[in-house]
Design a protein around this motif. Structure first.
Motif: not given
Length: 441
Positions: A93-112
């Motif tokens: 995946w290009p940078r514009r995809v994988f950089l935000p994806a890392v942080y979105v995944i972490f945000i989802a975990c924090l909700v849990g």
């Protein structure tokens, strides 16, 4: 301050980079005291699943006696599983995809985790401890890899001290927030504070993206807007093949070993002092983090920029090693609690203020596969391999007393210093290397 204002006027991306690192470390350091309190807790049910506690009791063992060893082992296994997944993400995946994806995944975990702490689910401590360690390593590794896309070597030596100081302000604010709020809003609501900080990180990634593209175009480099390609195991292959990367990995391994030996001794002290009182233990760790970051920001603002520009990475990599060596020699002679705290502040503070910026400037002069794949392998897998092996080593050494632990730390520190010297020597072969004292660039 005049130099700092001039740098901000000269380089618009510096504003966003400082805000990015500030927000990232604020979010992490809000969580770190909670994580450390879980690791030092004597309440086994809060840390481990009830089935694990019952299984250990049925075999005549108290799992609480192995809390840190089990947590570090779990962290290592999770990191081992995630490393190829991260490699595949970066490759496909290009940078514009994988950089935000890392942080979105972490945000989802924090909700849990918000739900888990709100409802006092058994075993929440173990999962949170492991996740926080993974979050810290991957989120910070991704940040510095992105900074190497935005800044070249010359600007990195000028600006990384300021960026590091911005992160240190966040690292000061995070535990201060936790210290003030933990007994007022409860642990669960601290997750929401961290989520807000990570949302700011996403905004900064969006704002910095054009500057990364501009730098790549000016240098004729392959754009990060296309997928990098290559194998998911490329990080391991590069570290195995390249002498500089091997030296960086060795430096990381023994640097982490020194820190983990000290951390585990500190955890034993906290366990004896606070028992199962998670709020008091959390406040204690928050105070330690505040002291570390006050020390770090002083060094970052007054010395880091000057050392990097005038003398290169040598002093930044070697000074922390000699500071740790002096501290461990003192602890081996007289291991009393206050001295342990002082050495902890010196060790982590010098790493944040000097060691980390020194290593990161090296990555501005290498190809993207080194920055995103090899660097991530060193910063995550090598880091956690050292963590887990040192945790079990400490368990064996602790039975002989603190002086034996700190004597072993002296040996690890000597290897750490030698590895730093090797890195300083080998990085001079990279393109764009400057001799110490050359400030023309």
């Amino acid at each position: 301050m005049n130099r700092f204002r001039g740098a901000l006027d000269e380089s618009p991306p510096l504003w966003w980079s400082i805000l990015y690192f500030f927000s990232l470390l604020t979010g992490y350091y809000v969580l770190r005291p909670v994580r450390d309190a879980m690791g030092a807790s004597s309440d086994a049910v809060a840390v481990f699943p009830q089935a694990w506690v019952a299984w250990a009791q049925s075999h005549g063992q108290d799992i609480g006696d192995f809390t840190l060893q089990v947590l570090f082992t779990g962290t290592f296994l999770v990191m081992l599983a995630l490393q190829p997944l991260y490699g595949a993400l970066v490759a496909r995946w290009p940078r514009r995809v994988f950089l935000p994806a890392v942080y979105v995944i972490f945000i989802a975990c924090l909700v849990g985790f918000y739900v888990a702490f709100l409802r006092d689910w058994p075993g929440r401590g173990m999962v949170f401890f492991v996740w926080t360690a993974v979050f810290n390593l991957f989120a910070v590794a991704v940040f510095w890899s992105f900074m190497a896309d935005v800044f070249d070597d010359a600007t990195a030596k000028r600006f990384y001290g300021y960026i590091g100081a911005g992160g240190t302000v966040g690292a000061l604010l995070g535990p201060a927030i936790t210290r003030v709020l933990v007994e007022r809003i409860e642990v669960a609501n601290l997750m929401l504070v961290s989520i807000g900080s990570l949302c700011v990180c996403l905004l900064c990634i969006y704002k910095l993206r054009p500057w990364a593209l501009r730098r790549e175009q000016m240098r004729g480099e392959a754009t990060g807007e296309r997928a990098m390609g290559g194998s998911m195991w490329a990080g391991l292959r590069l570290v195995w093949q390249e002498p500089l990367l091997r030296a960086m990995a060795t430096l990381m391994f023994f640097g982490v070993m020194v820190g983990t030996l000290l951390y585990n001794e500190q955890a034993a002290i906290v366990r004896n002092a606070f028992g199962a009182d998670a709020a008091r233990a959390t406040r204690y760790y928050a105070n330690i983090d505040l002291a570390i970051n006050l020390f770090a920001i002083t060094v970052q603002l007054l010395f880091t920029r000057t050392l990097l520009r005038r003398f290169g990475v040598g002093p930044a990599l070697l000074i922390p090693g000699f500071a740790v060596l002096l501290g461990f020699c003192a602890l081996a002679a007289s291991p009393f609690p206050m001295l342990v705290a002082i050495v902890q502040v010196t060790t982590r503070g010098s790493e944040f203020a000097l060691g980390k910026p020194g290593r990161e400037t090296i990555y501005t002069r290498v190809q993207r596969e080194w920055r995103y794949k090899a660097k991530a392998f060193i910063d995550t897998f090598v880091y956690r391999t050292s963590d887990v092996s040192t945790a079990w080593l400490h368990k064996g050494l602790a039975g002989f007393g603190s002086q034996v632990v700190f004597t072993a730390g002296i040996g690890a520190t000597l290897v750490f210093i030698f590895s730093a010297w090797r890195v300083v020597k080998l990085q001079r072969t990279l393109p764009g290397a400057t001799l110490p004292g050359d400030t023309r660039r």
